[in-house]
Design a protein around this motif. Structure first.
Motif, PDB file in Angstrom:
ATOM      1  N   PHE A   4      40.650  35.408  50.076  1.00 22.49           N
ATOM      2  CA  PHE A   4      39.690  35.543  48.281  1.00 22.49           C
ATOM      3  C   PHE A   4      40.382  34.135  48.074  1.00 22.49           C
ATOM      4  N   LYS A  34      43.772  34.386  40.339  1.00 24.05           N
ATOM      5  CA  LYS A  34      43.657  35.225  41.565  1.00 24.05           C
ATOM      6  C   LYS A  34      42.618  36.563  40.583  1.00 24.05           C
ATOM      7  N   GLU A  36      41.064  39.128  41.946  1.00 23.93           N
ATOM      8  CA  GLU A  36      40.913  39.670  43.181  1.00 23.93           C
ATOM      9  C   GLU A  36      41.935  40.658  42.160  1.00 23.93           C
ATOM     10  N   ASP A  37      43.119  39.830  41.218  1.00 25.15           N
ATOM     11  CA  ASP A  37      44.213  41.185  40.883  1.00 25.15           C
ATOM     12  C   ASP A  37      43.672  41.671  39.402  1.00 25.15           C
ATOM     13  N   SER A  41      41.115  47.997  41.577  1.00 29.20           N
ATOM     14  CA  SER A  41      41.268  48.269  42.830  1.00 29.20           C
ATOM     15  C   SER A  41      40.526  48.489  44.066  1.00 29.20           C
ATOM     16  N   ARG A  44      38.182  45.290  44.506  1.00 26.92           N
ATOM     17  CA  ARG A  44      38.633  43.865  44.493  1.00 26.92           C
ATOM     18  C   ARG A  44      37.742  42.982  45.610  1.00 26.92           C
ATOM     19  N   GLU A  45      36.994  44.277  46.488  1.00 21.45           N
ATOM     20  CA  GLU A  45      36.147  43.042  47.248  1.00 21.45           C
ATOM     21  C   GLU A  45      35.089  42.914  46.194  1.00 21.45           C
ATOM     22  N   ALA A  47      35.308  40.671  43.578  1.00 19.05           N
ATOM     23  CA  ALA A  47      35.717  40.394  42.160  1.00 19.05           C
ATOM     24  C   ALA A  47      35.313  39.183  42.241  1.00 19.05           C
ATOM     25  N   TYR A  91      42.098  39.365  33.255  1.00 15.94           N
ATOM     26  CA  TYR A  91      41.732  38.195  34.545  1.00 15.94           C
ATOM     27  C   TYR A  91      41.474  37.272  32.460  1.00 15.94           C
TER      28      TYR A  91
END
Length: 217
Positions: A4, A34, A36-37, A41, A44-45, A47, A91
């Motif tokens: 990531f 981050k 992706e966090d 869930s 995430r790929e 993001a 985010y």
């Protein structure tokens, strides 16, 4: 295992910098947080893709370019208080927290608000307050705000929200007309907000920010 960190650098190099966003605080924040966090869930790929990411209903996480360009025009400073309306999983609030003194992240979905709080805490963002409440009512108890950022499309911005902006403050929204949209920045002077067009972008209109037709008698 997905790298990531490399994707984050690529996002900045291929989506942010080519959009003429060069201010160090924005680049630094987007390289640090981050992403992706702060997405569902299962996504995430996806993001770091250059498109809005669905959060369910008509809510999205804005594409990185749109958020970066909004922040570029708003030109935040370290002593400012920011209201982030529709912060989703946190985010945008995390990014803004790197540039402002404090952020109020307003989210009406209790599950998303809870997840945002946990994610922000885990990331050490201690200058963000997550507030659960109706997006179209703002968060008057923590205001007035130097900057208000709306994370989604609007056709109309309620007066109650404009009233929470300090005189001399700025507000950004993605004004949608059908499928087309443009980001406008509002500057509040002497109690009135004057809007300027900034750049083209799009997002689904958030519930409560639609245009209301005039009453018919």
């Amino acid at each position: 295992m997905t790298n990531f960190s490399a994707r984050r650098t690529m996002m900045v190099d291929t989506q942010i910098r080519p959009s003429d966003v060069t201010k160090f605080p924005i680049i630094d924040a987007m390289l640090s947080v981050k992403r992706e966090d702060f997405v569902p869930s299962a996504k995430r790929e996806a993001a770091y893709m250059g498109e809005n990411l669905g959060l369910g209903g008509n809510r999205v996480l804005l594409e990185p370019r749109t958020l970066a360009k909004m922040l570029d025009v708003l030109d935040l400073s370290q002593d400012e208080l920011v209201l982030d309306i529709g912060s989703g999983l946190g985010y945008s609030a995390a990014v803004v927290s790197h540039m402002a003194q404090a952020v109020v992240a307003l989210e009406e979905d209790p599950d998303m608000a809870h997840e945002a709080e946990e994610g922000l805490m885990a990331a050490g963002m201690d200058n963000v307050i997550v507030q659960t409440g109706a997006l179209n009512e703002g968060a008057a108890e923590h205001g007035p705000y130097d900057v208000i950022l709306i994370e989604g499309g609007v056709s109309h911005i309620p007066e109650v929200i404009l009233g929470q902006l300090k005189d001399g403050g700025r507000i950004a929204g993605i004004f949608m007309d059908g499928a087309l949209g443009e980001v406008r920045i509002g500057y509040k002077l002497d109690g009135r907000v004057n809007w300027r067009r900034s750049f083209n972008a799009g997002a689904p209109v958030i519930e409560g920010f639609e245009k209301h037709d005039a009453f018919k008698f």
